[in-house]
Motif scaffolding. Structure first.
Motif, PDB file in Angstrom:
ATOM      1  N   ALA A  62      14.174  33.142  21.094  1.00 40.91           N
ATOM      2  CA  ALA A  62      15.361  33.995  20.960  1.00 40.91           C
ATOM      3  C   ALA A  62      15.974  33.723  19.595  1.00 40.91           C
ATOM      4  N   ALA A  63      16.272  34.811  18.859  1.00 40.61           N
ATOM      5  CA  ALA A  63      16.795  34.670  17.492  1.00 40.61           C
ATOM      6  C   ALA A  63      18.303  34.530  17.478  1.00 40.61           C
ATOM      7  N   GLY A  64      18.894  34.184  18.615  1.00 42.53           N
ATOM      8  CA  GLY A  64      20.327  33.881  18.607  1.00 42.53           C
ATOM      9  C   GLY A  64      21.119  34.731  19.557  1.00 42.53           C
ATOM     10  N   ALA A  65      22.426  34.482  19.548  1.00 47.58           N
ATOM     11  CA  ALA A  65      23.330  35.407  20.202  1.00 47.58           C
ATOM     12  C   ALA A  65      23.212  36.727  19.448  1.00 47.58           C
ATOM     13  N   ASP A  66      23.593  37.827  20.100  1.00 49.06           N
ATOM     14  CA  ASP A  66      23.424  39.141  19.485  1.00 49.06           C
ATOM     15  C   ASP A  66      24.514  39.369  18.444  1.00 49.06           C
ATOM     16  N   ILE A  67      24.103  39.331  17.173  1.00 48.88           N
ATOM     17  CA  ILE A  67      25.063  39.426  16.065  1.00 48.88           C
ATOM     18  C   ILE A  67      25.733  40.800  16.059  1.00 48.88           C
ATOM     19  N   LYS A  68      24.951  41.844  16.400  1.00 50.50           N
ATOM     20  CA  LYS A  68      25.524  43.201  16.375  1.00 50.50           C
ATOM     21  C   LYS A  68      26.599  43.372  17.451  1.00 50.50           C
ATOM     22  N   GLU A  69      26.439  42.643  18.551  1.00 47.65           N
ATOM     23  CA  GLU A  69      27.433  42.716  19.630  1.00 47.65           C
ATOM     24  C   GLU A  69      28.726  41.986  19.236  1.00 47.65           C
ATOM     25  N   GLY A 103       7.730  30.363  18.176  1.00 50.09           N
ATOM     26  CA  GLY A 103       8.463  31.132  17.171  1.00 50.09           C
ATOM     27  C   GLY A 103       9.908  30.686  17.049  1.00 50.09           C
ATOM     28  N   PHE A 104      10.786  31.654  16.717  1.00 45.34           N
ATOM     29  CA  PHE A 104      12.172  31.316  16.398  1.00 45.34           C
ATOM     30  C   PHE A 104      13.007  30.953  17.631  1.00 45.34           C
ATOM     31  N   ALA A 105      13.664  29.816  17.564  1.00 47.36           N
ATOM     32  CA  ALA A 105      14.735  29.477  18.521  1.00 47.36           C
ATOM     33  C   ALA A 105      15.935  29.146  17.643  1.00 47.36           C
TER      34      ALA A 105
HETATM   35  C1  HXC Z   1      20.974  40.812  16.786  1.00 44.04           C
HETATM   36  C2  HXC Z   1      18.942  40.463  15.780  1.00 44.04           C
HETATM   37  C3  HXC Z   1      19.155  39.072  15.783  1.00 44.04           C
HETATM   38  C4  HXC Z   1      20.375  38.581  16.328  1.00 44.04           C
HETATM   39  C5  HXC Z   1      17.236  39.455  14.879  1.00 44.04           C
HETATM   40  N1  HXC Z   1      17.748  40.660  15.229  1.00 44.04           N
HETATM   41  N2  HXC Z   1      18.070  38.469  15.206  1.00 44.04           N
HETATM   42  N3  HXC Z   1      19.857  41.316  16.290  1.00 44.04           N
HETATM   43  N4  HXC Z   1      21.247  39.492  16.818  1.00 44.04           N
HETATM   44  N5  HXC Z   1      20.647  37.275  16.390  1.00 44.04           N
HETATM   45  C6  HXC Z   1      17.147  41.983  15.022  1.00 44.04           C
HETATM   46  C7  HXC Z   1      17.164  42.392  13.570  1.00 44.04           C
HETATM   47  O1  HXC Z   1      18.407  42.916  13.225  1.00 44.04           O
HETATM   48  C8  HXC Z   1      16.083  43.429  13.551  1.00 44.04           C
HETATM   49  O2  HXC Z   1      16.565  44.630  14.095  1.00 44.04           O
HETATM   50  C9  HXC Z   1      15.061  42.871  14.549  1.00 44.04           C
HETATM   51  O3  HXC Z   1      15.777  41.959  15.365  1.00 44.04           O
HETATM   52  C10 HXC Z   1      13.923  42.137  13.863  1.00 44.04           C
HETATM   53  O4  HXC Z   1      14.473  41.140  13.024  1.00 44.04           O
HETATM   54  P1  HXC Z   1      14.108  40.978  11.473  1.00 44.04           P
HETATM   55  O5  HXC Z   1      15.244  40.269  10.844  1.00 44.04           O
HETATM   56  O6  HXC Z   1      13.704  42.287  10.908  1.00 44.04           O
HETATM   57  O7  HXC Z   1      12.826  40.032  11.567  1.00 44.04           O
HETATM   58  P2  HXC Z   1      12.298  39.015  10.461  1.00 44.04           P
HETATM   59  O8  HXC Z   1      12.449  39.624   9.084  1.00 44.04           O
HETATM   60  O9  HXC Z   1      10.949  38.602  10.910  1.00 44.04           O
HETATM   61  O10 HXC Z   1      13.285  37.757  10.500  1.00 44.04           O
HETATM   62  C11 HXC Z   1      13.356  36.928  11.673  1.00 44.04           C
HETATM   63  C12 HXC Z   1      14.641  36.059  11.612  1.00 44.04           C
HETATM   64  C13 HXC Z   1      15.859  36.951  11.366  1.00 44.04           C
HETATM   65  C14 HXC Z   1      14.495  35.001  10.512  1.00 44.04           C
HETATM   66  C15 HXC Z   1      14.734  35.319  12.963  1.00 44.04           C
HETATM   67  O11 HXC Z   1      15.856  38.031  12.326  1.00 44.04           O
HETATM   68  C16 HXC Z   1      17.183  36.245  11.505  1.00 44.04           C
HETATM   69  O12 HXC Z   1      17.600  35.490  10.618  1.00 44.04           O
HETATM   70  N6  HXC Z   1      17.920  36.509  12.596  1.00 44.04           N
HETATM   71  C17 HXC Z   1      19.254  35.998  12.820  1.00 44.04           C
HETATM   72  C18 HXC Z   1      19.207  34.548  13.162  1.00 44.04           C
HETATM   73  C19 HXC Z   1      20.620  34.020  13.391  1.00 44.04           C
HETATM   74  O13 HXC Z   1      21.456  34.009  12.482  1.00 44.04           O
HETATM   75  N7  HXC Z   1      20.916  33.577  14.626  1.00 44.04           N
HETATM   76  C20 HXC Z   1      22.206  33.028  14.959  1.00 44.04           C
HETATM   77  C21 HXC Z   1      23.040  34.100  15.568  1.00 44.04           C
HETATM   78  S1  HXC Z   1      24.671  33.486  15.981  1.00 44.04           S
HETATM   79  P3  HXC Z   1      16.495  46.029  13.271  1.00 44.04           P
HETATM   80  O14 HXC Z   1      17.218  46.983  14.184  1.00 44.04           O
HETATM   81  O15 HXC Z   1      17.138  45.796  11.972  1.00 44.04           O
HETATM   82  O16 HXC Z   1      15.029  46.263  13.186  1.00 44.04           O
HETATM   83  C22 HXC Z   1      24.397  32.569  17.361  1.00 44.04           C
HETATM   84  C23 HXC Z   1      25.389  31.571  17.871  1.00 44.04           C
HETATM   85  C24 HXC Z   1      26.582  32.155  18.370  1.00 44.04           C
HETATM   86  O17 HXC Z   1      23.425  32.614  17.983  1.00 44.04           O
HETATM   87  C25 HXC Z   1      27.743  31.433  17.885  1.00 44.04           C
HETATM   88  C26 HXC Z   1      28.700  32.337  17.196  1.00 44.04           C
HETATM   89  C27 HXC Z   1      28.091  33.175  16.107  1.00 44.04           C
END
Ligand code: HXC
Length: 257
Positions: A62-69, A103-105
């Protein structure tokens, strides 16, 4: 099942949950939380099920909490709604849960893996708390569970820089129990879960509860808690069965009583 963001399968006594929002790399939104909580409640209540595995895809646990939300949410919505507190219920599951991570956690994904009882990592696994790069902090327990798992130096570095660590480094620092080849990850996790599910169910719950107590008590309190639970198991039929089976050189035949 009627879920849209997770898949749930029974493999004998093991519940296998696959996070399934591939278009968002399994980002954890409100729907996936509610479906996962519902599935874990059903698992915990089902006496035919002894252990669960949570996994994602080859690319992302899982790439995280949903940033768009979260993007447009303000303080009132976050604090007023006690955002992320729903995950506390996940940690109250009494039967064991294994995170099988490939993969990504990242962010909430790493935090979800750490809410499970232990992590099996594919050699492709990458763990990180990149929230700092979004102008925030971990919000699902990461600053606390990561620090307890890997110690201050590495937790602080990961939280302050957002640097990801790979499977090898994660194993070295105690974040993951074991590394397995990516192709074998789910089968190996299910096999491990089946081993656990084949143990005496009350002893399984007691072991989980006890190890978790180490994080919330002093050493003396924790040792006392262990001893009381240990004593208590001598009131179970499965203790008699387990020790008799050992003496008779045969496998135990558990009743869960
Ligand atoms: C919403 C996400 C997402 C996320 C990825 N996506 N991570 N959407 N929330 N956390 C979406 C992207 O927007 C994209 O959608 C699709 O998934 C594919 O991702 P890409 O970025 O195109 O893939 P890639 O280039 O392979 O990069 C993979 C990645 C990158 C390195 C994992 O996606 C990334 O950095 N994601 C965010 C990681 C992150 O910051 N997580 C922490 C979130 S905050 P589209 O529609 O554009 O194709 C959290 C804690 C909460 O979890 C605490 C408060 C914030």
């Amino acid at each position: 099942s009627d879920y849209e963001t997770i898949l749930v399968e029974r493999r004998d006594a093991v519940t296998l949950v696959t996070l399934n929002r591939p278009q968002a790399l399994n980002a954890l939104n409100a729907q996936i939380l509610s479906e996962l909580l519902d599935a874990m409640r059903a698992f915990d209540a089902d006496s035919t099920q002894g252990c669960a595995v949570i996994t994602g895809s080859a690319k992302a646990f899982a790439a995280g909490a949903d940033i768009k939300e979260m993007q447009e949410m303000d303080f009132a919505a976050m604090y007023g709604g006690d955002h992320f507190s729903g995950w506390d219920a996940f940690t109250r599951t009494r039967k064991p849960i294994i995170a099988a991570v490939a993969g990504f956690a990242l962010g909430g994904g790493c935090e979800l893996a750490m809410m499970c009882d232990f992590i099996l990592a594919a050699d492709t696994a990458k763990f990180g708390q990149p929230e700092i790069k979004l102008g925030v902090t971990p919000g699902m327990g990461g600053s606390q569970r990561l620090t307890r798992a890997v110690g201050k130096a590495k937790a602080m570095e990961m939280c302050l820089t957002g640097r990801m660590i790979g499977a090898e480094e994660a194993e070295r620092c105690g974040l993951v129990a074991r590394i397995v080849p990516a192709d074998d990850l789910v089968e190996e996790a299910v096999k491990t879960a089946q081993t656990i599910a084949a143990m005496a169910p009350l002893a399984v719950k007691a072991n989980k509860e006890m190890v978790n107590a180490a994080f919330d008590t002093t050493l003396a309190q924790g040792v006392q808690f262990e001893r009381r639970l240990f004593h208590g198991l001598f009131g179970t039929a499965d203790q008699k069965e387990g020790m008799t089976a050992f003496v008779e050189k045969r496998p135990g035949n558990w009743t869960g009583r």
